[in-house]
Design a protein around this motif. Structure first.
Motif, PDB file in Angstrom:
ATOM      1  N   GLN A  95      11.199 -12.704 -27.369  1.00 36.86           N
ATOM      2  CA  GLN A  95      10.079 -12.225 -26.540  1.00 36.86           C
ATOM      3  C   GLN A  95      10.542 -12.002 -25.102  1.00 36.86           C
ATOM      4  O   GLN A  95      10.151 -11.012 -24.478  1.00 36.86           O
ATOM      5  CB  GLN A  95       8.925 -13.232 -26.565  1.00 36.86           C
ATOM      6  CG  GLN A  95       8.259 -13.433 -27.916  1.00 36.86           C
ATOM      7  CD  GLN A  95       7.692 -12.192 -28.575  1.00 36.86           C
ATOM      8  OE1 GLN A  95       7.913 -11.947 -29.759  1.00 36.86           O
ATOM      9  NE2 GLN A  95       6.982 -11.381 -27.804  1.00 36.86           N
TER      10      GLN A  95
ATOM     11  N   ASN B  53      -0.217  -3.698 -14.919  1.00 35.73           N
ATOM     12  CA  ASN B  53      -0.958  -4.887 -14.531  1.00 35.73           C
ATOM     13  C   ASN B  53      -1.859  -4.532 -13.345  1.00 35.73           C
ATOM     14  O   ASN B  53      -2.133  -3.345 -13.138  1.00 35.73           O
ATOM     15  CB  ASN B  53      -0.008  -6.058 -14.231  1.00 35.73           C
ATOM     16  CG  ASN B  53      -0.578  -7.401 -14.730  1.00 35.73           C
ATOM     17  OD1 ASN B  53      -1.667  -7.788 -14.320  1.00 35.73           O
ATOM     18  ND2 ASN B  53       0.148  -8.077 -15.600  1.00 35.73           N
ATOM     19  N   PHE B  63       3.730 -12.248  -8.635  1.00 34.72           N
ATOM     20  CA  PHE B  63       4.769 -11.752  -9.559  1.00 34.72           C
ATOM     21  C   PHE B  63       6.146 -11.875  -8.903  1.00 34.72           C
ATOM     22  O   PHE B  63       7.100 -12.345  -9.499  1.00 34.72           O
ATOM     23  CB  PHE B  63       4.526 -10.283  -9.934  1.00 34.72           C
ATOM     24  CG  PHE B  63       3.704 -10.099 -11.172  1.00 34.72           C
ATOM     25  CD1 PHE B  63       4.087 -10.669 -12.382  1.00 34.72           C
ATOM     26  CD2 PHE B  63       2.542  -9.336 -11.151  1.00 34.72           C
ATOM     27  CE1 PHE B  63       3.326 -10.487 -13.529  1.00 34.72           C
ATOM     28  CE2 PHE B  63       1.768  -9.161 -12.299  1.00 34.72           C
ATOM     29  CZ  PHE B  63       2.164  -9.736 -13.487  1.00 34.72           C
ATOM     30  N   TRP B  66       7.312 -15.470  -8.656  1.00 36.05           N
ATOM     31  CA  TRP B  66       7.556 -15.990 -10.006  1.00 36.05           C
ATOM     32  C   TRP B  66       8.872 -15.444 -10.568  1.00 36.05           C
ATOM     33  O   TRP B  66       9.687 -16.196 -11.129  1.00 36.05           O
ATOM     34  CB  TRP B  66       6.363 -15.588 -10.881  1.00 36.05           C
ATOM     35  CG  TRP B  66       6.403 -15.962 -12.310  1.00 36.05           C
ATOM     36  CD1 TRP B  66       6.309 -17.216 -12.858  1.00 36.05           C
ATOM     37  CD2 TRP B  66       6.482 -15.056 -13.417  1.00 36.05           C
ATOM     38  NE1 TRP B  66       6.321 -17.129 -14.225  1.00 36.05           N
ATOM     39  CE2 TRP B  66       6.431 -15.824 -14.592  1.00 36.05           C
ATOM     40  CE3 TRP B  66       6.585 -13.660 -13.531  1.00 36.05           C
ATOM     41  CZ2 TRP B  66       6.483 -15.241 -15.874  1.00 36.05           C
ATOM     42  CZ3 TRP B  66       6.635 -13.098 -14.792  1.00 36.05           C
ATOM     43  CH2 TRP B  66       6.584 -13.876 -15.940  1.00 36.05           C
ATOM     44  N   LEU B  96      12.178  -9.536 -17.825  1.00 34.22           N
ATOM     45  CA  LEU B  96      10.970 -10.371 -17.756  1.00 34.22           C
ATOM     46  C   LEU B  96       9.703  -9.526 -17.647  1.00 34.22           C
ATOM     47  O   LEU B  96       8.662  -9.887 -18.186  1.00 34.22           O
ATOM     48  CB  LEU B  96      11.038 -11.298 -16.538  1.00 34.22           C
ATOM     49  CG  LEU B  96      11.733 -12.634 -16.708  1.00 34.22           C
ATOM     50  CD1 LEU B  96      11.796 -13.350 -15.368  1.00 34.22           C
ATOM     51  CD2 LEU B  96      11.009 -13.505 -17.726  1.00 34.22           C
TER      52      LEU B  96
ATOM     53  N   HIS C  91      -2.029 -13.268 -16.098  1.00 35.04           N
ATOM     54  CA  HIS C  91      -1.334 -12.002 -15.806  1.00 35.04           C
ATOM     55  C   HIS C  91       0.179 -12.149 -16.020  1.00 35.04           C
ATOM     56  O   HIS C  91       0.849 -11.206 -16.457  1.00 35.04           O
ATOM     57  CB  HIS C  91      -1.593 -11.572 -14.358  1.00 35.04           C
ATOM     58  CG  HIS C  91      -2.995 -11.157 -14.069  1.00 35.04           C
ATOM     59  ND1 HIS C  91      -3.459  -9.884 -14.304  1.00 35.04           N
ATOM     60  CD2 HIS C  91      -4.053 -11.841 -13.575  1.00 35.04           C
ATOM     61  CE1 HIS C  91      -4.738  -9.797 -13.936  1.00 35.04           C
ATOM     62  NE2 HIS C  91      -5.122 -10.971 -13.494  1.00 35.04           N
ATOM     63  N   LEU C  92       0.706 -13.326 -15.687  1.00 32.49           N
ATOM     64  CA  LEU C  92       2.144 -13.581 -15.846  1.00 32.49           C
ATOM     65  C   LEU C  92       2.481 -13.811 -17.328  1.00 32.49           C
ATOM     66  O   LEU C  92       3.473 -13.259 -17.834  1.00 32.49           O
ATOM     67  CB  LEU C  92       2.554 -14.812 -15.041  1.00 32.49           C
ATOM     68  CG  LEU C  92       2.878 -14.630 -13.559  1.00 32.49           C
ATOM     69  CD1 LEU C  92       1.833 -13.869 -12.784  1.00 32.49           C
ATOM     70  CD2 LEU C  92       3.157 -15.979 -12.884  1.00 32.49           C
ATOM     71  N   ARG C  94       1.108 -12.719 -19.943  1.00 34.88           N
ATOM     72  CA  ARG C  94       1.082 -11.518 -20.763  1.00 34.88           C
ATOM     73  C   ARG C  94       2.366 -10.691 -20.604  1.00 34.88           C
ATOM     74  O   ARG C  94       2.825 -10.064 -21.573  1.00 34.88           O
ATOM     75  CB  ARG C  94      -0.196 -10.716 -20.499  1.00 34.88           C
ATOM     76  CG  ARG C  94      -0.113  -9.614 -19.485  1.00 34.88           C
ATOM     77  CD  ARG C  94       0.456  -8.323 -20.117  1.00 34.88           C
ATOM     78  NE  ARG C  94       0.146  -7.180 -19.310  1.00 34.88           N
ATOM     79  CZ  ARG C  94      -0.668  -6.200 -19.714  1.00 34.88           C
ATOM     80  NH1 ARG C  94      -1.173  -6.198 -20.891  1.00 34.88           N
ATOM     81  NH2 ARG C  94      -0.924  -5.189 -18.924  1.00 34.88           N
ATOM     82  N   GLN C  95       2.965 -10.735 -19.392  1.00 34.51           N
ATOM     83  CA  GLN C  95       4.241 -10.027 -19.215  1.00 34.51           C
ATOM     84  C   GLN C  95       5.345 -10.720 -20.023  1.00 34.51           C
ATOM     85  O   GLN C  95       6.172 -10.046 -20.644  1.00 34.51           O
ATOM     86  CB  GLN C  95       4.637  -9.970 -17.744  1.00 34.51           C
ATOM     87  CG  GLN C  95       3.692  -9.167 -16.851  1.00 34.51           C
ATOM     88  CD  GLN C  95       3.521  -7.714 -17.235  1.00 34.51           C
ATOM     89  OE1 GLN C  95       2.405  -7.206 -17.260  1.00 34.51           O
ATOM     90  NE2 GLN C  95       4.604  -7.030 -17.580  1.00 34.51           N
ATOM     91  N   LEU C  96       5.354 -12.064 -20.023  1.00 36.65           N
ATOM     92  CA  LEU C  96       6.368 -12.807 -20.785  1.00 36.65           C
ATOM     93  C   LEU C  96       6.341 -12.450 -22.265  1.00 36.65           C
ATOM     94  O   LEU C  96       7.372 -12.421 -22.920  1.00 36.65           O
ATOM     95  CB  LEU C  96       6.130 -14.317 -20.648  1.00 36.65           C
ATOM     96  CG  LEU C  96       6.768 -15.023 -19.461  1.00 36.65           C
ATOM     97  CD1 LEU C  96       6.348 -16.475 -19.440  1.00 36.65           C
ATOM     98  CD2 LEU C  96       8.299 -14.936 -19.527  1.00 36.65           C
ATOM     99  N   MET C  97       5.137 -12.222 -22.787  1.00 39.26           N
ATOM    100  CA  MET C  97       5.026 -11.931 -24.224  1.00 39.26           C
ATOM    101  C   MET C  97       5.264 -10.465 -24.551  1.00 39.26           C
ATOM    102  O   MET C  97       5.223 -10.061 -25.708  1.00 39.26           O
ATOM    103  CB  MET C  97       3.667 -12.376 -24.754  1.00 39.26           C
ATOM    104  CG  MET C  97       3.545 -13.889 -24.819  1.00 39.26           C
ATOM    105  SD  MET C  97       4.875 -14.700 -25.795  1.00 39.26           S
ATOM    106  CE  MET C  97       4.198 -14.577 -27.457  1.00 39.26           C
ATOM    107  N   GLY C  98       5.452  -9.648 -23.503  1.00 40.74           N
ATOM    108  CA  GLY C  98       5.898  -8.279 -23.743  1.00 40.74           C
ATOM    109  C   GLY C  98       4.797  -7.236 -23.761  1.00 40.74           C
ATOM    110  O   GLY C  98       5.055  -6.076 -24.077  1.00 40.74           O
ATOM    111  N   HIS C  99       3.559  -7.620 -23.458  1.00 37.54           N
ATOM    112  CA  HIS C  99       2.463  -6.692 -23.215  1.00 37.54           C
ATOM    113  C   HIS C  99       1.953  -5.986 -24.491  1.00 37.54           C
ATOM    114  O   HIS C  99       0.825  -6.198 -24.884  1.00 37.54           O
ATOM    115  CB  HIS C  99       2.886  -5.683 -22.127  1.00 37.54           C
ATOM    116  CG  HIS C  99       1.973  -4.508 -21.926  1.00 37.54           C
ATOM    117  ND1 HIS C  99       2.302  -3.431 -21.179  1.00 37.54           N
ATOM    118  CD2 HIS C  99       0.739  -4.231 -22.407  1.00 37.54           C
ATOM    119  CE1 HIS C  99       1.313  -2.548 -21.181  1.00 37.54           C
ATOM    120  NE2 HIS C  99       0.360  -3.009 -21.920  1.00 37.54           N
TER     121      HIS C  99
END
Lengths: 138, 138, 138
Positions: A95, B53, B63, B66, B96, C91-92, C94-99
């Motif tokens: 992921q 986003n 972001f 982070w 990421l 919001h963060l 969801r980016q980690l999981m690839g959207h």
């Protein structure tokens, strides 16, 4: 509309491996005869990823170290998934690397920037895995 | 089948920048004449990402903080890639953020939810970079 | 060229939930009549993700723990976005999981590997959200 499908097979020697598949995707696109379209490059297994980045050996080692830091393999028992398994970290790492890519086809060729290279990233290797290539376009 | 291709060019003033490109993707879709299809928005460079986003300045700073925490720029020498380079972190940060997006076209328009905004995220700026837009559909 | 569009609606009971939507994507593909093509599965909200991984409850808990470690909800005040909001972490995450994901359609069916399952991941639930399915092909 034209379409084309191909399955690539991998059985990497190590638990984690990074295989440059740019040539194979380029050949697939050429043979499809598609002039303008999209090509999806998708691992069919959930402990592997396809990503686009640099074919530079130092960076590949940096990626591997970083993935191991953010989603460590050890301790294996820290993951609830690891009951008769030891690959929970591989599901997480894939992921982080973004799972899959879609690339443009322009004038019959894979339309990549100067340093874009397509990689198959294996996080639970030493077994047979597949990647599907699917192109559609004109 | 219809198709359209466009290249956007960026040269951002800072190492890291976040540029809202929603209007440009919307204009591209409108001009393509495609009523139903898909549009790929793909950075052609491997130290940048395209993501969807919120266009909220506090979140953009969140972001950035982070990403810097999970894939820090310093110490530059911690990365094997950084031999005559200092952008290894940029290669990691772009993974990421998910690298690229594919968006739906419905009734001739970019089919976004109420808060979805498309961003170009630059992690190694102050040089010329490109994003390819590729739409296919009917 | 054929195309099809559908909107799925979710209102999950908890802040974070993981909903297996594989059956719904498969039914959508079947009903589209498309034999060879691509299907985009895209959350229309920026605090949710669609991802492909294992339908194993231990792993889903591992994902949830890991996301909370890399992008914690608390302290809420650590995020600049959280002024009258408490969902910056969503919001963060969801980016980690690839959207989002794009999946292949082959011979009229969703062309998945043996363990690939499609999930809707909600990170700021208890409100109405939508996912758009868009398929194009022959």
């Amino acid at each position: 509309m034209k379409h084309a499908t191909e399955y690539l097979t991998f059985e990497t020697p190590h638990r984690r491996d990074y295989v440059n598949i740019t040539d194979r995707v380029e050949a697939f696109v050429r043979e499809s005869g598609i002039q303008h379209g999209l090509v999806l490059v998708n691992p069919m297994h959930i402990t592997a990823a396809v990503y686009v980045n640099d074919a530079e050996s130092g960076l590949i080692q940096d990626f591997d170290d970083w993935l191991e830091r953010l989603a460590p393999h050890e301790p294996v028992s820290a993951y609830r998934h690891n009951v008769g398994e030891d690959n929970a970290d591989a599901h997480l790492k894939r992921q982080l690397m973004g799972h899959q890519v879609v690339l443009p086809i322009t004038d019959g060729r894979l339309d990549l920037g100067p340093w874009e290279q397509v990689f198959y990233a294996e996080f639970d290797g030493r077994r047979r895995k597949r990647v599907v290539l699917k192109a559609i376009g004109d």
